[in-house]
Every structure is written in C-alpha cells, then in structure tokens.
Design a protein around this motif. Sequence first.
Motif, PDB file in Angstrom:
ATOM      1  N   UNK A 124      37.613  50.340  50.739  1.00 41.09           N
ATOM      2  CA  UNK A 124      36.643  51.371  50.373  1.00 41.09           C
ATOM      3  C   UNK A 124      37.264  52.505  49.566  1.00 41.09           C
ATOM      4  N   UNK A 125      38.602  52.539  49.555  1.00 40.93           N
ATOM      5  CA  UNK A 125      39.285  53.549  48.728  1.00 40.93           C
ATOM      6  C   UNK A 125      39.442  53.055  47.295  1.00 40.93           C
ATOM      7  N   UNK A 126      39.264  51.758  47.096  1.00 38.28           N
ATOM      8  CA  UNK A 126      39.548  51.156  45.791  1.00 38.28           C
ATOM      9  C   UNK A 126      38.273  50.635  45.109  1.00 38.28           C
ATOM     10  N   UNK A 127      37.456  49.931  45.902  1.00 38.50           N
ATOM     11  CA  UNK A 127      36.287  49.253  45.330  1.00 38.50           C
ATOM     12  C   UNK A 127      35.127  50.261  45.247  1.00 38.50           C
ATOM     13  N   UNK A 166      37.372  51.872  39.672  1.00 40.26           N
ATOM     14  CA  UNK A 166      38.148  50.868  40.403  1.00 40.26           C
ATOM     15  C   UNK A 166      39.534  50.738  39.760  1.00 40.26           C
ATOM     16  N   UNK A 167      39.569  50.738  38.434  1.00 41.81           N
ATOM     17  CA  UNK A 167      40.863  50.599  37.748  1.00 41.81           C
ATOM     18  C   UNK A 167      41.767  51.778  38.093  1.00 41.81           C
ATOM     19  N   UNK A 168      41.190  52.997  38.080  1.00 39.70           N
ATOM     20  CA  UNK A 168      41.997  54.180  38.389  1.00 39.70           C
ATOM     21  C   UNK A 168      42.538  54.086  39.820  1.00 39.70           C
ATOM     22  N   UNK A 228      42.844  51.404  41.764  1.00 37.92           N
ATOM     23  CA  UNK A 228      43.762  50.266  41.962  1.00 37.92           C
ATOM     24  C   UNK A 228      45.144  50.619  41.428  1.00 37.92           C
ATOM     25  N   UNK A 229      45.183  51.323  40.289  1.00 39.77           N
ATOM     26  CA  UNK A 229      46.491  51.709  39.736  1.00 39.77           C
ATOM     27  C   UNK A 229      47.174  52.738  40.625  1.00 39.77           C
ATOM     28  N   UNK A 230      46.375  53.617  41.236  1.00 40.38           N
ATOM     29  CA  UNK A 230      46.981  54.673  42.062  1.00 40.38           C
ATOM     30  C   UNK A 230      47.379  54.170  43.441  1.00 40.38           C
ATOM     31  N   UNK A 231      46.598  53.250  44.015  1.00 36.22           N
ATOM     32  CA  UNK A 231      46.819  52.878  45.416  1.00 36.22           C
ATOM     33  C   UNK A 231      47.482  51.507  45.567  1.00 36.22           C
ATOM     34  N   UNK A 232      47.027  50.530  44.792  1.00 35.07           N
ATOM     35  CA  UNK A 232      47.488  49.154  45.020  1.00 35.07           C
ATOM     36  C   UNK A 232      48.762  48.841  44.217  1.00 35.07           C
ATOM     37  N   UNK A 233      48.746  49.175  42.927  1.00 38.84           N
ATOM     38  CA  UNK A 233      49.877  48.798  42.071  1.00 38.84           C
ATOM     39  C   UNK A 233      51.224  49.332  42.582  1.00 38.84           C
ATOM     40  N   UNK A 234      51.287  50.603  43.045  1.00 35.46           N
ATOM     41  CA  UNK A 234      52.591  51.098  43.513  1.00 35.46           C
ATOM     42  C   UNK A 234      53.146  50.287  44.692  1.00 35.46           C
ATOM     43  N   UNK A 253      35.144  40.709  44.563  1.00 30.87           N
ATOM     44  CA  UNK A 253      36.163  41.738  44.800  1.00 30.87           C
ATOM     45  C   UNK A 253      37.489  41.300  44.194  1.00 30.87           C
ATOM     46  N   UNK A 254      37.869  40.036  44.442  1.00 30.60           N
ATOM     47  CA  UNK A 254      39.157  39.543  43.956  1.00 30.60           C
ATOM     48  C   UNK A 254      39.225  39.626  42.440  1.00 30.60           C
ATOM     49  N   UNK A 255      38.153  39.239  41.764  1.00 26.37           N
ATOM     50  CA  UNK A 255      38.237  39.241  40.306  1.00 26.37           C
ATOM     51  C   UNK A 255      38.155  40.667  39.757  1.00 26.37           C
ATOM     52  N   UNK A 256      37.465  41.554  40.458  1.00 24.01           N
ATOM     53  CA  UNK A 256      37.438  42.959  40.007  1.00 24.01           C
ATOM     54  C   UNK A 256      38.821  43.598  40.117  1.00 24.01           C
ATOM     55  N   UNK A 257      39.517  43.330  41.222  1.00 24.07           N
ATOM     56  CA  UNK A 257      40.874  43.874  41.374  1.00 24.07           C
ATOM     57  C   UNK A 257      41.802  43.230  40.347  1.00 24.07           C
ATOM     58  N   UNK A 258      41.615  41.923  40.137  1.00 20.67           N
ATOM     59  CA  UNK A 258      42.432  41.214  39.146  1.00 20.67           C
ATOM     60  C   UNK A 258      42.272  41.828  37.759  1.00 20.67           C
ATOM     61  N   UNK A 259      41.022  42.130  37.405  1.00 15.52           N
ATOM     62  CA  UNK A 259      40.767  42.716  36.087  1.00 15.52           C
ATOM     63  C   UNK A 259      41.312  44.145  36.034  1.00 15.52           C
ATOM     64  N   UNK A 260      41.129  44.895  37.121  1.00 12.55           N
ATOM     65  CA  UNK A 260      41.587  46.294  37.131  1.00 12.55           C
ATOM     66  C   UNK A 260      43.100  46.372  36.917  1.00 12.55           C
ATOM     67  N   UNK A 261      43.833  45.388  37.450  1.00  9.17           N
ATOM     68  CA  UNK A 261      45.295  45.442  37.353  1.00  9.17           C
ATOM     69  C   UNK A 261      45.838  44.426  36.356  1.00  9.17           C
TER      70      UNK A 261
END
Length: 452
Positions: free
Chosen positions: A150-153, A169-171, A173-179, A212-220
């Motif tokens: 819920x913090x990302x999507x 979502x891109x912002x 995902x880059x701030x929370x997931x990518x690191x 969800x999976x493809x949205x995160x995939x696209x965001x990153x």
Amino acid sequence: MIISKFGGTSVADAAAIVRTAEIVRGRLARRPIVVVSALAGVTNALLGIARQASEGHFISAVSSVQELRERHLAEVDALLQHSSERDDVTSEISVIFDELASLCEALSVLGFITARSLDAIAGMGERASSMLVAAAFRARGIDAVHVDARKVMITDASFGAAEPQTESIAVAARAIVAPLVQDGKVPVMGGYIGASTDGITTTLGRGGSDYSASLIGAALQAESIEIWTDVDGMLTADPRVVPGARPIEQIRFDEASELASFGAKVLHPATIAPAVRLGIPVWIYNSRNPGGHGTRITFDAPRRSVTAIAAKRDTTILRVATGRMLFQPGFLRRVFELFDEHSVSVDVVATSEVSVSVTVDDTAPLDVLLGALRQVGDVSVERRRAIISVVGSGIADGASAMGAVLRALGHRRIHMLSLSASAINLTILLDDADVPDAMRALHAALFEDVTP
Ligand code: ADP
Ligand code: ASP
Ligand code: MG
C-alpha cells in the motif's frame, strides 16, 4: 532485476511456500522482487465473511474469521518452527485477523457494506501472506524484506477495481523497493492491494496480483516478469475444460492479451499492457514444475494460424434494432454513448444493416441502460450465452482456420460471430451450456488433428 509473482496455489501452505523459497533462491543472482497472492482460497473466504457479517450473521462470520486465523497461524508454526521470528509474526498476523473481527462486528450492526470496507477486507489475504512469505524466506536464509504494497501501489479511489497511478507507483517503487534490491535484499510484497493517495486500502480487481507484478516491473524497468502458477504456462485451452490442452512455448503480447481478456484466467487481462509499453517479456511458469519451459510472452514470438482458444462464460447479448430499413445517421453513436453513460463495458460487437448486437457480462447492471436503449430502438436480451475466442495471428489468412472452426462447431447454435479489427481474434457466441463440449471439439480440430 526481475519480478517473480506467485499465485495462491504457489503459497497455499507451508510445502508450497518452501517450494517458492527454493525457486527464489535459484534466482538470487537476477535480483528478484517477489509479489505474492493470498493463500489459495483466502480472498474468496474473506469476501464470504464480509457478506455474512453485513447480512447480520455475525456468529458465523466470526467463526470463519477464526478458521482463517488458525489456517495462517498453523502455517506460521510449520514454517517458522525454529525461527526467532515466530512470535513476532504470529502477533503481526493476529493483528490483521483482530482487525477483521472488529470490522465484522461493525458490519453486522450496520447491515450493509461499502465498496471501501469490502476492499479493506479483501486485501487482508495479501497483507497476511506477504508477511508470512517474507518471514519464511528469512527462516530459510534468504535476505527478504516485507514491503507494505500500500506504500507503493498507489491507485485512485475506485474501490474494487482501482486504477493504478503509474507515475506515483514509479516514484514510490524507486524510493522504497529499488534501494532494497541494491542492498542485495529480496523485497516481498502482496499483489492485488494498493492504496489511494490518501492512504485508504484499495484492490485492483479479482486476479489482480498479476497486474501488480507487471506494474512494479514497468515502474522499475525490470528485465522480465515471471508469473508462477499451477499449470505449465499458457496452454492452448483451459486444462480444466480441455484435458488435452498443451503448453505454448512463446506467444505474442497481443494474442496473450486477447486470451486473457476473453477468459484465459491464467493471466489477469490488464497484466500485459505495462509490460508491452517497455517491451518487458512476461513468463508464465509452474511452481510445481520449476524446471519446465514455461511460456514466454513477447513482441517477437512466431505468428501462428491459431495459437489458443478461450471461453468467457456468463455473457448476455443485447440486440438493438431500428424500426427502419437502414441505420439512421447517429444511431450507432447514440447506442454506444448509452453504454458509456451507464458504465457498461462491451466485449463483442456485430452489426447488420438494421441492428447492432453487443455482448456484456451477466453481472452488468442493465436495468437503467435497457430503459435508455428502448428510447432508440427495439431491444432484445439473451442471457446464458458464452463467448468462445479463437486467437491466432493468421486466423484470417485464407479460409482454412475459419473453415475448421465452423466445421468443428457442427450443429451447435451460433448466436453471433465477429472478427476483431486486428484480425487475431475470432469470437463466437454460443449457448453457455454448449461451451465445454464445443471447446473440446474445437481443440481437437485445431490442435489435435494430426492427419496431413
Ligand atoms: P494463480 O492463483 O496462480 O493466479 P489462477 O487460478 O488465477 O492461478 O490461474 C491459473 C489457472 O488458469 C489454471 O489452473 C487454469 O485452470 C486456468 N486457465 C484458464 N485458461 C488457461 C490457459 N489458456 N492456459 C493455462 N491456464 C488456464
Ligand atoms: N487474491 C486475489 C484474488 O483471489 C488476487 C490474485 O490472486 O491475483 O483475486
Ligand atoms: Mg490468478
């Protein structure tokens, strides 16, 4: 990095979660981000509980909550037996079910449920499964970190079928997931759930974890998106209906997208779009057979005459006819405006000189729409129909595929026939009761006929 999404059966119980952990371990070098569904059957159970409670059946709702709690805690015990995290995870998961029990109490007093509360409840399965899976991975030496989806999507507030806000979502995902990935960790998050910009829990619609999976995939800008499920990939037909269905090694994005939209449940219909935009290949694999080939969905998969067939049950046909010999100017525009105004989405369309036929879901709210359509023409409604789709890039090249389709359908009554504008999807409306049999006959003619 890659996205690995595991569906309900791939996290159904401790044994399945252990298999999933081994699949992820084998992919650590590719830097996986893990997206999980609720444990198999849990979303249905949660929706049932919400219904029971809001109909005033508080006692039975609470006893179902207790069953779900026990099921989850039994898996915690099995997976975290020797882990120091066992107590913490037990209480984290208990908090979710306590919250559910108090919501049930409120609902049974109110006697109704809003779409917003329904999403709060529906999303609890993924909240619990993602915590459980992350802890189970850690207990097996995988450096996993739970991420609250819920913090990302981030979505709009259309509860039940929320619209993802791709920029936000891109912002996030880059701030929370990518690191986390950069630190060598494995983020684990729930699919299906999201939150509106003011932080209220939303869901993406049933089966939405793939999305969800493809949205995160696209965001990153992931290298690939993997959908792990309970069959060997996308098959030539639903194996539950056609036992002889065969795995497809490669399929084009547009064909996979048509199949998903017209009933191939293995993929949520919206999954393909974010991947297409960036050309990210989507793979479908079987978590019970991790060494299998799977299906690769890309732009450059070979064109085939017919790739697969799918069926969409529970369909209604609406026919609108003008009383005149020819369409009056603006007739079609007016008809489709009415569908738009009443937010009823149309699947298949066919026209003749004086009438237009369209198909809609059986569940579509038709009462008001029908009244409005009757102002522009004579309307008839046919229920219990089904759409069969024959999908392939060469379906319209020459007569052989179409001829084979029509011959295979034999005596069965065809209510509508339409070829998509992109000419990769031939849709046929039949009686719903004819579907299982017709699917087997079509499959035999299109994929099993080995005579030269
Ligand atoms: P998950 O819980 O992993 O998301 P789903 O139940 O949503 O799994 O989707 C997998 C199911 O989709 C399969 O078990 C199969 O019955 C069904 N299915 C329908 N059409 C197809 C198809 N063309 N190829 C593969 N599976 C299909
Ligand atoms: N758990 C959700 C559902 O059952 C989402 C998913 O499985 O993809 O619809
Ligand atoms: Mg699914």
